[in-house]
Design an enzyme around this catalytic site. Structure first.
Site, mmCIF file in Angstrom:
data_model
loop_
_atom_site.group_PDB
_atom_site.id
_atom_site.type_symbol
_atom_site.label_atom_id
_atom_site.label_comp_id
_atom_site.label_asym_id
_atom_site.label_seq_id
_atom_site.Cartn_x
_atom_site.Cartn_y
_atom_site.Cartn_z
ATOM 1 N N CYS A 2 0.841 -1.188 0.000
ATOM 2 C CA CYS A 2 0.000 0.000 0.000
ATOM 3 C C CYS A 2 0.882 1.246 0.000
ATOM 4 C CB CYS A 2 -0.941 0.072 1.188
ATOM 5 S SG CYS A 2 -2.085 -1.285 1.327
ATOM 6 N N ARG A 27 4.131 -0.773 -4.589
ATOM 7 C CA ARG A 27 3.798 -1.187 -3.219
ATOM 8 C C ARG A 27 2.437 -1.873 -3.129
ATOM 9 N NH1 ARG A 27 6.955 1.723 0.858
ATOM 10 N NH2 ARG A 27 5.398 1.015 2.308
ATOM 11 N N TRP A 73 -2.799 -2.754 -1.508
ATOM 12 C CA TRP A 73 -2.569 -4.207 -1.551
ATOM 13 C C TRP A 73 -3.516 -4.751 -0.495
ATOM 14 C CZ3 TRP A 73 -0.851 -8.149 1.713
ATOM 15 C CH2 TRP A 73 -0.391 -9.309 1.082
ATOM 16 N N ASN A 99 -2.229 2.580 5.607
ATOM 17 C CA ASN A 99 -1.406 1.382 5.410
ATOM 18 C C ASN A 99 -1.330 0.672 6.753
ATOM 19 O OD1 ASN A 99 -0.883 2.282 2.875
ATOM 20 N ND2 ASN A 99 1.255 2.839 3.257
ATOM 21 N N GLY A 100 -1.390 -0.656 6.730
ATOM 22 C CA GLY A 100 -1.283 -1.393 7.991
ATOM 23 C C GLY A 100 -2.551 -2.181 8.256
ATOM 24 N N GLU A 486 16.563 -18.994 -5.273
ATOM 25 C CA GLU A 486 16.269 -17.657 -5.780
ATOM 26 C C GLU A 486 15.789 -17.723 -7.236
ATOM 27 O OE1 GLU A 486 15.687 -14.931 -4.585
ATOM 28 O OE2 GLU A 486 16.049 -13.448 -6.135
ATOM 29 N N LYS A 490 12.173 -16.373 -8.448
ATOM 30 C CA LYS A 490 11.995 -15.352 -9.500
ATOM 31 C C LYS A 490 10.977 -15.821 -10.528
ATOM 32 C CE LYS A 490 13.221 -12.550 -8.119
ATOM 33 N NZ LYS A 490 13.779 -12.441 -6.858
ATOM 34 N N GLU A 493 7.414 -15.894 -9.033
ATOM 35 C CA GLU A 493 6.877 -14.555 -8.752
ATOM 36 C C GLU A 493 6.331 -13.880 -10.000
ATOM 37 O OE1 GLU A 493 9.334 -12.360 -5.223
ATOM 38 O OE2 GLU A 493 10.462 -12.854 -7.013
ATOM 39 N N HIS A 509 15.701 -37.474 -3.026
ATOM 40 C CA HIS A 509 14.776 -37.790 -1.932
ATOM 41 C C HIS A 509 13.373 -37.247 -2.179
ATOM 42 C CE1 HIS A 509 18.224 -39.292 0.202
ATOM 43 N NE2 HIS A 509 18.851 -38.162 -0.084
ATOM 44 N N LYS A 608 5.899 -5.028 -3.185
ATOM 45 C CA LYS A 608 7.335 -4.854 -3.026
ATOM 46 C C LYS A 608 7.760 -4.919 -1.570
ATOM 47 C CE LYS A 608 11.438 -3.936 -4.490
ATOM 48 N NZ LYS A 608 12.064 -5.177 -4.995
HETATM 49 C C1 G6P Z 1 8.363 -9.080 -0.691
HETATM 50 C C2 G6P Z 1 8.976 -8.791 -2.041
HETATM 51 C C3 G6P Z 1 10.256 -9.614 -2.233
HETATM 52 C C4 G6P Z 1 11.217 -9.361 -1.084
HETATM 53 C C5 G6P Z 1 10.562 -9.630 0.273
HETATM 54 C C6 G6P Z 1 11.441 -9.153 1.420
HETATM 55 O O1 G6P Z 1 7.872 -10.379 -0.680
HETATM 56 O O2 G6P Z 1 8.060 -9.072 -3.072
HETATM 57 O O3 G6P Z 1 10.876 -9.257 -3.453
HETATM 58 O O4 G6P Z 1 12.339 -10.184 -1.235
HETATM 59 O O5 G6P Z 1 9.326 -8.907 0.366
HETATM 60 O O6 G6P Z 1 11.571 -7.771 1.319
HETATM 61 P P1 G6P Z 1 12.722 -6.928 1.995
HETATM 62 O O7 G6P Z 1 12.419 -5.511 1.610
HETATM 63 O O8 G6P Z 1 12.624 -7.160 3.466
HETATM 64 O O9 G6P Z 1 14.015 -7.416 1.442
#
Ligand code: G6P
Length: 613
Positions: A2, A27, A73, A99-100, A486, A490, A493, A509, A608
Site C-alpha cells: 500500500c 507497493r 494491496w 497502510n497497515g 532464488e 523469481k 513470482e 529424496h 514490493k
Molecule cells: C516481498 C517482495 C520480495 C522481497 C521480500 C522481502 O515479498 O516481493 O521481493 O524479497 O518482500 O523484502 P525486503 O524488503 O525485506 O528485502
C-alpha cells in the site's frame, strides 16, 4: 505494501497525487483512489491500476490544491471499488488513507454500529474514519487533532495514516505506528508519502515520522508531536535519491533495468570500502561493533523472500571465511517461537526495503532479549535501518520492480565484505588471502557485465522454448543452493510457473519422481569444489529424460556435453559464484514472464514491501 501520498500547495492536487501513486504502485496495485478538498470532500476511487483512476479523473476532473491518495494491496476485504481507499466517514467530511492493519477493528466496528453508524465497506480503515468522526461529533469543545489522538488510543494494530477533514480545509493530519511515513518540505508546498519516491522530483528535504508520532501539515508549516501531544523537533534529512533512479530509462520494465544495473550497483556497494592493495575492508557502519562480532558465539540471520536467500549465502560465507556459526531464520518464524537469543548473540537482519514487518518484528524481539542487532538494508532512512544497533547499507539504488534482483547481489556483496572482514579480524584470513579475495571481488562488476552482454540473447531464445513449461526444477550445491532457491522464486513470482529450488543431492529424496521429458531442470554447476558431485546429479536427471539447462563456468566440457542448453559464465572464487550465477536466472525468468504476457513489474498478489505480518 500500500502506498500513501498527500499534497498541499499551489499545484493541482490530483495531478501530483496520480503521479505519486504511479511511483508508489510497486507497493500495491489492487485498487487506487484520491480525496481532494475543494470546499467539500471530493473522492474518486476504484478497483485496478492507477491508470484506471487516471482515466476516470480525466473524464471527471477533481480540482483542488489539497488531497490524499492511496494505492492498495488488499488485506481486509476483497479489492473492489467500495473497499478502495480513501474511506470516508458517514457524513463524508472525513477522508482517511491507511497502510497497515487494525487488529481490533471488528470490536470497534460493532460498537460504532451500536451507536447507529452505517458502514459501506468491509475494511478496517473505514472504522478509523468513523471512529474519529464519532469522537469529534459527540465530544464538546474538541479539536479535530484531539479527536484523532483519542481514536488512535483505541486502535490496536499498525498504521500509516493520512487524514483530511473538510472542516479544517487547510491541513493534512498524518500519524504513524508500524508503517512508514515521511513528509517532504517544498517551497510553499508540502508532501506526505509512505516512501520518498513520489516526492523526490519536488523536494529533497524530508522528515521521517517515527512510531507513535503524528504531524499536522499545512502549505507552509508542519508540527510533529507524539500521539500523547508532546511537541517534537525533528531532524530534516536530505534525500540522496535521484529522479533518474526511479524511472525506467528506456527499458521496458524496471526489472530489466535493475538486472542490467548490477555491474554498477555491485560496484557502488563496494565503493570506498575495499583496498585490494592492502587487503583491507572498511565498513564504517559496523566498525564500532566489530569487536562484538569477533567475540560472538554465533550469528543468527533473519529475513524474508529474496533477502532470506542472500541470508543463506551469508551462512556459507560466515562459516567458511570467518568460522563463525550461523543460523538462518525466516523472520516470520523467528519471532513467534520464543527464540533462544540473548546477550553474546548477534542478530543480523537483511531487508531491501527496511520495512518488512516480520523482519522488523524479529529485530525488536532480539533487541528485547539483549542481542546485538545489525542490519543490511538498501533504503536509507527506513525503519529497520534506524532501529538496528549498527549496519551496512547496500547502496544499490532504488529497486522498483517487485521481483528483487539488484538488491540480492548487493546484499551478497555486503555479506562477503562482512565475512572477509570478520575472518581477517579473527586471524583466519591472512593478508595474502585477503588481497586475493578483494582483487577478485573487484572484478565481479565486469564479470556481471560480460554475462549480461554475452548471454542475454541466448537466454531470450531459450526462454522462447520454455515459455509454456508448467514446472521447473532448479538445482544447486553449496553456495549455489540458495541461488537455486532464488532462481525458482523469481520464476514463480513473475511468470506464475510452479518452480522449486533444491540442493542438487536432495533431489533423490523426492523431486526426482517429478522428472520426465517435460521437466526443465536448471542446474547451477559453477562451483569448482562440488563439480564432480554436480555432474553425477546431472546424470541422474538425464537418465530420467529431464531437459537440462546448465549455468556453468567457461571451461566445463563435461557439463556442457550433458546439457541440452548451457549458459557459460566467467569463473570466480567459489564463494563469489552466486553473484554471477544468479544473473542468467534473473534474465530467464524475466523473458519467460514477458513471453507469457505477465505484468513483470507488478506481478499478481505480490507487493514490493510487505508491511503487514
Ligand atoms: C516481498 C517482495 C520480495 C522481497 C521480500 C522481502 O515479498 O516481493 O521481493 O524479497 O518482500 O523484502 P525486503 O524488503 O525485506 O528485502
Amino acid at each position: 505494501m500500500c502506498g500513501i501520498v498527500g499534497y498541499i500547495g499551489e499545484r493541482s492536487a490530483s495531478d501530483v497525487l496520480i503521479k505519486g501513486l504511479k511511483r508508489l504502485e510497486y507497493r500495491g496495485y489492487d485498487s487506487a483512489g484520491v480525496a481532494v478538498m475543494n470546499g467539500k470532500m471530493l473522492c474518486s476511487k476504484g478497483k485496478g491500476k492507477v491508470s484506471n483512476l487516471e482515466k476516470t479523473l480525466k473524464k471527471n476532473k477533481i480540482e483542488g490544491f489539497l488531497g490524499i491518495g492511496h494505492t492498495r494491496w488488499a488485506t481486509h476485504g476483497e479489492p473492489n471499488d467500495v473497499n478502495s481507499h480513501p474511506h470516508l466517514s458517514e457524513s463524508g467530511k472525513i477522508a482517511v488513507v491507511h497502510n497497515g492493519i487494525i487488529e481490533n477493528y471488528t470490536t470497534l466496528k460493532k460498537n460504532l454500529i451500536e451507536r447507529g453508524r452505517t458502514f459501506q465497506s468491509q475494511t478496517d480503515t473505514e472504522v478509523i474514519a468513523q471512529l474519529i468522526e464519532e469522537i469529534y461529533t459527540t465530544s464538546a469543545d474538541i479539536t479535530f487533532d484531539r479527536a484523532i489522538r483519542l481514536a488512535l488510543k483505541q486502535i490496536v494494530g499498525t498504521y500509516g495514516l493520512a487524514i483530511l477533514n473538510s472542516e479544517t480545509p487547510d491541513r493534512i493530519f498524518i500519524a504513524r505506528k508500524g508503517s512508514p511515513l515521511l513528509l517532504g518540505i517544498g517551497d510553499n508546498e508540502m508532501f506526505v508519502a509512505s516512501d520518498a519516491s513520489p516526492i523526490v522530483e519536488y523536494t529533497n528535504k524530508v522528515v521521517y515520522l517515527d512510531d507513535g508520532e503524528m504531524a499536522i501539515v499545512t502549505q507552509d508549516s508542519y508540527r510533529v508531536k507524539t500521539i500523547d501531544d508532546f511537541p517534537l523537533t525533528k531532524e530534516v534529512h536530505e534525500l540522496a535519491m535521484s529522479l533518474d533512479a526511479i524511472e525506467k530509462a528506456g527499458y521496458p520494465h524496471f526489472m530489466l533495468k535493475e538486472i542490467f544495473e548490477q555491474p554498477r550497483s555491485v560496484a557502488d556497494c563496494m565503493r570506498g570500502r575495499l583496498n585490494h592493495e592492502e587487503g583491507t575492508i572498511l565498513l564504517g557502519g559496523i566498525e564500532d561493533v566489530m569487536d562484538h562480532l569477533v567475540k560472538a558465539r554465533r550469528i543468527v540471520i533473519a529475513a524474508c523472500g529474496t533477502s532470506w536467500h542472500s541470508a543463506l549465502v551469508g551462512e556459507y560465507l560466515f562459516e567458511q571465511l570467518a568460522k563463525t556459526p550461523v543460523e538462518v531464520e525466516y523472520a516470520s518464524e523467528f519471532r513467534y517461537r520464543d527464540p533462544l537469543i540473548g546477550e553474546g548473540d548477534v542478530l543480523l537482519v537483511i531487508s531491501q526495503s527496511g520495512e518488512t514487518a516480520d523482519t522488523l518484528a524479529a529485530l525488536r524481539e532480539a533487541k528485547k532479549r539483549g542481542a546485538l542487532v545489525l542490519g543490511i538494508c538498501n533504503v536509507v532512512g527506513s525503519t529497520i535501518s534506524r532501529e538496528t544497533d549498527a549496519g551496512v547499507f547496500t547502496h544499490a539504488g532504488p529497486e522498483i520492480g517487485v521481483a528483487s534482483t539488484k538488491a540480492f547481489t548487493a546484499q551478497v556483496v555486503v555479506l562477503i565484505m562482512m565475512a572477509l572482514e570478520l575472518g581477517e579480524r579473527k586471524g583466519i584470513l591472512g593478508q595474502k588471502e585477503m588481497k586475493r579475495y578483494l582483487t577478485e571481488l573487484m572484478r565481479i562488476p565486469s564479470k556481471i557485465e560480460y554475462i549480461l552482454e554475452h548471454s542475454d540473447e541466448a537466454i531470450q531464445k531459450m526462454a522462447g522454448l520454455f515459455t509454456y513449461a508448467p514446472n521447473f526444477l532448479y538445482l544447486g550445491r553449496s553456495f549455489n543452493f540458495p541461488v537455486a532457491l532464488e532462481g525458482a522464486l523469481k520464476l514463480k513470482e513473475i511468470s506464475y510457473i510452479h518452480a522449486e529450488g533444491y540442493p542438487a543431492a536432495e533431489m533423490k529424496h523426492g523431486p526426482i519422481a517429478l522428472i520426465d521429458e517435460m521437466m526443465p531442470v536448471v542446474v547451477i554447476a559453477a562451483t569448482d569444489h562440488t563439480n564432480d558431485k554436480m555432474i553425477s546429479n546431472i546424470q541422474e536427471v538425464k537418465a530420467r529424460k529431464g531437459r537440462i539447462i546448465s549455468i556453468m563456468n567457461d571451461d566445463n566440457p563435461e557439463v556442457k556435453e550433458l546439457s541440452e542448453f548451457h549458459i557459460s559464465i566467467p569463473s570466480t572464487i567459489d564463494c563469489f559464484s552466486p553473484l554471477l550465477t544468479v544473473i542468467p536466472l534473473q534474465l530467464l525468468s524475466y523473458y519467460i514472464a514477458v513471453n507469457r504476457g505477465c505484468n513483470v513489474d507488478q506481478p499478481r498478489n505480490l507487493a514490493k514491501s510487505v508491511t503487514v505480518e
